[in-house]
Design an enzyme around this catalytic site. Structure first.
Site, mmCIF file in Angstrom:
data_model
loop_
_atom_site.group_PDB
_atom_site.id
_atom_site.type_symbol
_atom_site.label_atom_id
_atom_site.label_comp_id
_atom_site.label_asym_id
_atom_site.label_seq_id
_atom_site.Cartn_x
_atom_site.Cartn_y
_atom_site.Cartn_z
ATOM 1 N N ASN A 91 -49.046 6.361 -8.460
ATOM 2 C CA ASN A 91 -47.863 6.880 -7.721
ATOM 3 C C ASN A 91 -47.046 7.855 -8.837
ATOM 4 O O ASN A 91 -45.748 7.927 -8.494
ATOM 5 C CB ASN A 91 -47.000 5.760 -7.255
ATOM 6 C CG ASN A 91 -47.685 4.629 -6.192
ATOM 7 O OD1 ASN A 91 -48.014 5.557 -5.207
ATOM 8 N ND2 ASN A 91 -48.008 3.727 -6.299
ATOM 9 N N ASN A 112 -48.088 -0.174 -11.484
ATOM 10 C CA ASN A 112 -48.488 0.638 -10.595
ATOM 11 C C ASN A 112 -47.228 1.871 -9.920
ATOM 12 O O ASN A 112 -47.369 2.350 -8.695
ATOM 13 C CB ASN A 112 -49.076 0.239 -9.383
ATOM 14 C CG ASN A 112 -50.388 -0.614 -9.783
ATOM 15 O OD1 ASN A 112 -50.814 -0.197 -11.064
ATOM 16 N ND2 ASN A 112 -50.856 -1.426 -9.042
ATOM 17 N N THR A 115 -53.990 -4.783 -1.614
ATOM 18 C CA THR A 115 -53.378 -4.371 -0.443
ATOM 19 C C THR A 115 -54.508 -4.281 0.977
ATOM 20 O O THR A 115 -55.471 -3.394 0.607
ATOM 21 C CB THR A 115 -52.806 -3.011 -0.546
ATOM 22 O OG1 THR A 115 -51.640 -3.270 -1.440
ATOM 23 C CG2 THR A 115 -52.080 -2.704 0.876
ATOM 24 N N TYR A 143 -44.290 1.062 -8.906
ATOM 25 C CA TYR A 143 -43.338 0.542 -7.840
ATOM 26 C C TYR A 143 -41.775 0.420 -8.654
ATOM 27 O O TYR A 143 -41.608 0.743 -9.824
ATOM 28 C CB TYR A 143 -44.055 -0.354 -7.311
ATOM 29 C CG TYR A 143 -45.206 -0.098 -6.317
ATOM 30 C CD1 TYR A 143 -44.833 0.803 -5.171
ATOM 31 C CD2 TYR A 143 -46.293 -0.664 -6.917
ATOM 32 C CE1 TYR A 143 -46.027 1.192 -4.468
ATOM 33 C CE2 TYR A 143 -47.372 -0.069 -6.109
ATOM 34 C CZ TYR A 143 -47.246 0.620 -4.989
ATOM 35 O OH TYR A 143 -48.412 1.150 -4.445
ATOM 36 N N HIS A 195 -44.532 -8.118 -9.477
ATOM 37 C CA HIS A 195 -45.230 -6.924 -9.351
ATOM 38 C C HIS A 195 -44.397 -5.911 -10.192
ATOM 39 O O HIS A 195 -43.404 -5.427 -9.684
ATOM 40 C CB HIS A 195 -45.673 -6.085 -7.995
ATOM 41 C CG HIS A 195 -46.579 -5.188 -7.861
ATOM 42 N ND1 HIS A 195 -47.024 -4.226 -8.810
ATOM 43 C CD2 HIS A 195 -47.143 -4.774 -6.679
ATOM 44 C CE1 HIS A 195 -47.823 -3.498 -8.513
ATOM 45 N NE2 HIS A 195 -47.703 -3.510 -7.507
HETATM 46 C C1 8OZ Z 1 -53.296 0.270 -2.832
HETATM 47 C C2 8OZ Z 1 -52.819 0.870 -1.708
HETATM 48 C C3 8OZ Z 1 -51.386 0.504 -1.190
HETATM 49 C C4 8OZ Z 1 -50.616 -0.075 -2.308
HETATM 50 C C5 8OZ Z 1 -50.707 -1.417 -5.861
HETATM 51 C C6 8OZ Z 1 -49.699 -2.463 -3.991
HETATM 52 O O1 8OZ Z 1 -51.270 -0.256 -6.341
HETATM 53 C C7 8OZ Z 1 -50.528 -1.528 -4.248
HETATM 54 C C8 8OZ Z 1 -51.555 -0.669 -3.391
HETATM 55 C C9 8OZ Z 1 -52.650 -0.323 -3.774
HETATM 56 O O2 8OZ Z 1 -50.120 -1.958 -6.692
#
Ligand code: 8OZ
Length: 373
Positions: free
Chosen positions: A238, A181, A25, A183, A178
């Site tokens: 996250n 992480n 990112t 999401y 994706h």
């Molecule tokens: C760092 C900052 C914002 C998003 C991920 C898309 O961790 C990200 C991400 C990484 O997969």
């Protein structure tokens, strides 16, 4: 014995070497549209065996950070054409990372200022990056999400399908889904975030349903040999949690085995951090994960990531542990990383202060080897 510099086919995508640029990112695409500077950045890194772009939201609802490029506006497809053309002219291969952040978002980034969506109304308690009304950027607490209604799930699968089509229209060699992480897809998989009581929650089979439906929709649209996926079985990114990661991910890769995918990209440990980090009651066994995938008929490339250096990457490929290795920060700071690793040349250091947002500084100004005195 395989070598890091040998070519390899990932399904229908032919890589000239096994050094892959990991998704990063960079927040340098205002209005979600890739621009000329983005094209220069990727073009500089075209000697990677494969580039995986930064996470690219499939819809405005899938957006969680200011100034990331998307794939849901016609202008974005035009912008990405400049990127793919530049990379292809340098002989490189590039896939885009299809992204829906789920609960890791902020109302100011969502359509009509609505709450972000998630499998369940469980907050991420994480941080995102927004643009204030006065134009300045700021880190902000993620907003409280609402649980998706069951009928809405088909619409999100449709958004993934359309984004995969847009990716091919934009000239990409394929996509990486994706599913890592913390999401949206990872939120469905893991029991810390998924507390649904319908057929998308509860059992491991149910929690994997959404991911497998998305994979099937994308593969049907653009071909399974052009479809890869990124998984992070134990990352705490996250604030995602799972009590039985080995069982969940063995099931997922067992199901993916028969689907003819291009590659499986595994983030080992805590994303961008401790490779030995784990969740659950025992250390995660990545060798077991790979063997479950192969036993299930999976022939895709086995791509590993997180904290590899020259020596450990060479060892991973030569020993047969992995087919290829993805580098993030090292590719960010070294456009010609493949050559540098081949020559065992010194590496530029990444500058954290310029990772997210800004312009050419810390983006397109890292020198290649011949430019170093
Ligand atoms: C760092 C900052 C914002 C998003 C991920 C898309 O961790 C990200 C991400 C990484 O997969």
């Amino acid at each position: 014995m395989a070598n890091l510099f040998d070519p390899i086919d990932f399904g229908d995508i032919s890589l000239s070497n096994r050094l892959v640029m990991a998704p990063l990112t960079r927040n340098r695409s205002p209005k979600a549209v890739p621009n000329d500077l983005n094209a220069i950045y990727y073009e500089q890194r075209a000697s990677a065996g494969l580039i995986v772009t930064e996470g690219t939201p499939i819809s405005q609802q899938g957006q969680g950070y200011a100034d990331v490029p998307g794939l849901y506006l016609p202008q974005a497809v035009e912008g990405w054409k400049k990127v793919t053309k530049a990379v292809h002219e340098k002989g490189g291969k590039i896939v885009t990372q299809l992204w829906h952040v789920g609960r890791v978002s902020h109302v100011s980034l969502q359509p009509n200022g609505a709450a972000p969506v998630a499998p369940s109304a469980v907050p991420a308690n994480s941080k995102t990056y927004i643009i204030n009304p006065d134009g300045s950027g700021a880190f902000a607490e993620t907003s409280a999400p609402r649980a998706l209604e069951r009928w809405e799930i088909a619409g999100i699968i449709e958004d993934y399908r359309k984004a995969a089509r847009a990716a091919v229209d934009a000239g990409f060699d394929g996509v990486e889904l994706h599913a890592a992480n913390g999401y949206l897809l990872d939120q469905f998989l893991k029991n810390g975030a998924n507390q649904r009581t319908d057929d998308y929650g509860g059992s491991i089979e149910n929690r994997s349903r959404f991911l497998l439906e998305v994979v099937d929709a994308i593969a049907k649209e653009i071909g399974s040999g052009r479809t890869g996926i990124r998984l992070s079985p134990v990352t705490p990114a996250n604030n995602i949690t799972e009590t039985e990661p080995q069982a969940v991910f063995n099931y997922v890769v067992g199901q993916l085995g028969a689907r003819g995918l291009s590659f499986i990209h595994v983030v080992e440990g805590a994303t961008g951090g401790d490779r030995n980090f784990s969740q659950g009651d025992k250390p995660f066994d990545y060798r077991e994960l790979k063997s479950v995938y192969r036993r299930a008929g999976g022939k895709g490339g086995w791509l590993v990531n997180n904290g590899y250096d020259r020596e450990s990457a060479i060892e991973a490929v030569e020993s047969g542990y992995a087919d290829a290795v993805a580098f993030g920060k090292l590719f960010l700071a070294n456009p010609d990383l493949a050559q540098r690793i081949k020559d065992n040349a010194p590496l530029n250091e990444p500058d954290r202060a310029t990772f997210y947002g800004g312009g050419a500084k810390g983006y397109t100004d890292y020198p290649a080897l011949e430019a170093v005195a």
